[in-house]
Design an enzyme around this catalytic site. Structure first.
Site, short mmCIF file in Angstrom:
data_model
loop_
_atom_site.label_atom_id
_atom_site.label_comp_id
_atom_site.label_asym_id
_atom_site.label_seq_id
_atom_site.Cartn_x
_atom_site.Cartn_y
_atom_site.Cartn_z
N HIS A 160 4.67 71.79 30.17
CA HIS A 160 5.90 71.10 30.59
C HIS A 160 6.29 71.65 31.96
CE1 HIS A 160 10.27 70.21 30.53
NE2 HIS A 160 10.01 69.32 29.59
N ASP A 177 5.75 79.13 25.45
CA ASP A 177 6.81 78.12 25.49
C ASP A 177 6.91 77.57 24.06
OD1 ASP A 177 8.14 75.72 25.48
OD2 ASP A 177 7.25 74.97 27.33
N GLN A 206 8.64 73.31 21.47
CA GLN A 206 8.21 72.37 20.42
C GLN A 206 7.63 73.09 19.21
OE1 GLN A 206 8.85 69.18 20.64
NE2 GLN A 206 9.35 69.04 22.80
N LYS A 245 16.40 71.41 19.91
CA LYS A 245 15.27 70.66 19.36
C LYS A 245 15.02 71.05 17.90
CE LYS A 245 12.76 70.56 23.77
NZ LYS A 245 13.03 69.27 24.37
N CYS A 249 7.94 64.95 31.61
CA CYS A 249 7.89 66.24 32.34
C CYS A 249 6.52 66.89 32.20
CB CYS A 249 8.98 67.21 31.90
SG CYS A 249 10.62 66.55 32.05
N1 7TS Z 1 8.82 73.02 27.11
C1 7TS Z 1 8.49 72.02 26.30
C2 7TS Z 1 7.15 72.02 25.64
C3 7TS Z 1 9.41 70.99 26.09
O1 7TS Z 1 9.08 70.00 25.27
C4 7TS Z 1 10.68 71.01 26.73
C5 7TS Z 1 11.65 69.88 26.61
C6 7TS Z 1 10.98 72.11 27.53
C7 7TS Z 1 10.03 73.08 27.71
C8 7TS Z 1 12.32 72.27 28.16
O2 7TS Z 1 13.20 72.62 27.17
P1 7TS Z 1 14.77 72.62 27.37
O3 7TS Z 1 15.29 72.85 26.00
O4 7TS Z 1 15.10 73.70 28.31
O5 7TS Z 1 15.10 71.26 27.92
N2 7TS Z 1 11.05 68.64 26.36
C9 7TS Z 1 11.63 67.44 26.50
C10 7TS Z 1 10.96 66.27 26.17
O6 7TS Z 1 9.83 66.23 25.72
N3 7TS Z 1 11.77 65.23 26.42
O7 7TS Z 1 12.92 65.70 26.90
C11 7TS Z 1 12.85 67.07 26.94
#
Ligand code: 7TS
Length: 416
Positions: A131, A208, A211, A234, A373
């Site tokens: 990501h 990371d 997910q 999430k 992303c």
């Molecule tokens: N890493 C992964 C694998 C993610 O799926 C996301 C967010 C992030 C980092 C960033 O996380 P955050 O909580 O700081 O936003 N993924 C997504 C997505 O798949 N659609 O919107 C956000």
């Protein structure tokens, strides 16, 4: 139903759905079909109530006032840390740092550890399935320190290409940062194996977990990762909840990311000394109510049993992949559900993913279309975008059927 009985029985999805107020709303005149949990999950009443109750009964700033409300707020906030630590197998709650989630966490690690310890000639190893939030902070750290970025490629079936691992991890590698589960391909990565490989060359492994943590049982003692990021929003928790875990010695040696109140021990005109871990990383007024809400989400997931959560997602991903393929969609990512989670990206015939999502929206179905992303992934698979349906504890086969039926309409409207 007692927790143990529920574990034996798997997930009672209809009962779970009744816990999520938003799932009873409609979109136009259609029932909402929410298939975008990889972006953010919906919240059960228990989480919403915990956050509201915090504001209605306990709201005060933490670690500051010597009065009852502040003590209660501090207790709830610290109890949330204990719960989150136990959820990921961390024996010392102080090794869990609160912040807004994965993006802030990777920035904190790339800044606080990366900029302190990286130097010219060092290498940062990433993969092509990261990501952007596990790429850009490392690019910034590389630019600031003179370190170099390297990437592991992706195989045609959407896995990390491990044949290049040995040649890519060398004694120059100081950091290996990798996703636990890809948000676009759905791929689960072999974290434990990658941790061993990183440690063999003296590198730290940053996982990371945005997910991974919501969908798979995670135990940092088993994974042996050095850092693990957590996005509370999430995993049924409020937005801007979560943070990261790190081995204690790393937290002790790295720099703080955000300077300000609470994170200091003493402040002089020219310099300051840092508070103990975890306070050192929690400058300013924190996301208190959100972390308290996240504690309720952890309770909720633990009552379901993370093995059951995983089993449900394997089952629904298998069903979705089969039905989507039968309908003429091409899955972008692994099709073997033992190697993947519930984020299913696909390209439907020659209909643009944004058009697919628009037609699905008219049927009340929420999916994400775009690059997610993950621009490196899109380039690897030669697509500008995909449509992504992502599943969680409240999704049903019936909703997969609604998705596939609605795809037919996209074909009627936009198909060549
Ligand atoms: N890493 C992964 C694998 C993610 O799926 C996301 C967010 C992030 C980092 C960033 O996380 P955050 O909580 O700081 O936003 N993924 C997504 C997505 O798949 N659609 O919107 C956000």
């Amino acid at each position: 139903m007692a927790v143990t009985e529920q574990r034996k029985a798997g997930l009672d999805v209809e009962r779970i759905r009744a816990d999520f107020p938003i799932l009873s709303r409609t979109v136009g005149d259609k029932p909402l079909v929410y298939l975008d949990s990889a972006a953010t999950s919906q919240k059960p009443r228990a989480v919403i109530d915990a956050e509201r109750e915090f504001y209605e009964r306990h709201n005060a700033n933490v670690h500051r006032g010597i009065y009852m409300l502040s003590e209660e707020a501090t207790e709830l906030y610290e109890e949330a840390r204990v719960k989150l630590a136990s959820f990921i197998g961390a024996t010392d709650p102080a090794t869990v740092i609160f912040n807004r989630g994965t993006t802030e966490s990777i920035n904190a690690i790339a800044h606080g550890w990366g900029r302190k310890f990286l130097k010219e000639g060092d290498e940062i190893l990433l993969t092509d399935m990261e990501h952007h939030s596990n790429i850009v902070p490392w690019q910034l750290a590389a630019r600031a320190t003179g370190a170099t970025l390297r990437y592991l490629p992706i195989t045609d079936d959407g896995l990390i290409d491990l044949s290049t691992l040995e040649s890519s991890l060398t004694d120059r590698t100081k950091v290996f940062a990798v996703t636990g589960m890809s948000n676009s391909l759905g791929t689960l990565t072999p974290v434990h194996l990658l941790a061993d490989a990183a440690h063999a060359v003296g590198a730290v492994l940053v996982v990371d977990g945005a997910q991974l943590v919501p969908h798979v049982p995670v135990d940092v003692r088993v994974l042996d990762c050095d850092f693990l990021t957590i996005s509370g929003h999430k995993m049924l928790g409020p937005t801007a909840s979560g943070g990261f875990y790190a081995k204690r010695e790393l937290l002790e040696e790295m720099d703080p990311f955000i300077g300000g109140g609470h994170m200091i021990h003493e402040v002089y005109r020219e310099y300051s000394t840092w508070n103990d871990v975890p306070g050192k990383f929690e400058g300013g007024t924190m996301n208190i109510a959100q972390e308290v809400g996240l504690a309720a989400a952890v309770d909720y997931l633990q009552a379901l049993g993370m093995q059951n959560v995983r089993a449900h997602e394997e089952e629904i991903a298998a069903y979705a992949i089969e039905r989507l393929q039968d309908a003429g969609a091409r899955i972008v990512g692994p099709v073997d559900v033992s190697k993947r989670g519930g984020a299913v990206s696909f390209v439907y015939r020659d209909v643009h993913p944004h058009d697919v999502a628009t037609v699905l929206n008219e049927e009340g179905i929420a999916v994400r279309a775009g690059h997610h992303c993950n621009q490196l992934v899109m380039r690897r698979f030669n697509v500008a975008a995909t449509t992504r349906a992502s599943f969680y504890v409240y999704n049903t086969r019936r909703e997969v059927d609604a998705l596939v039926n609605a795809l037919g309409k996209a074909d009627d409207v936009f198909g060549a």
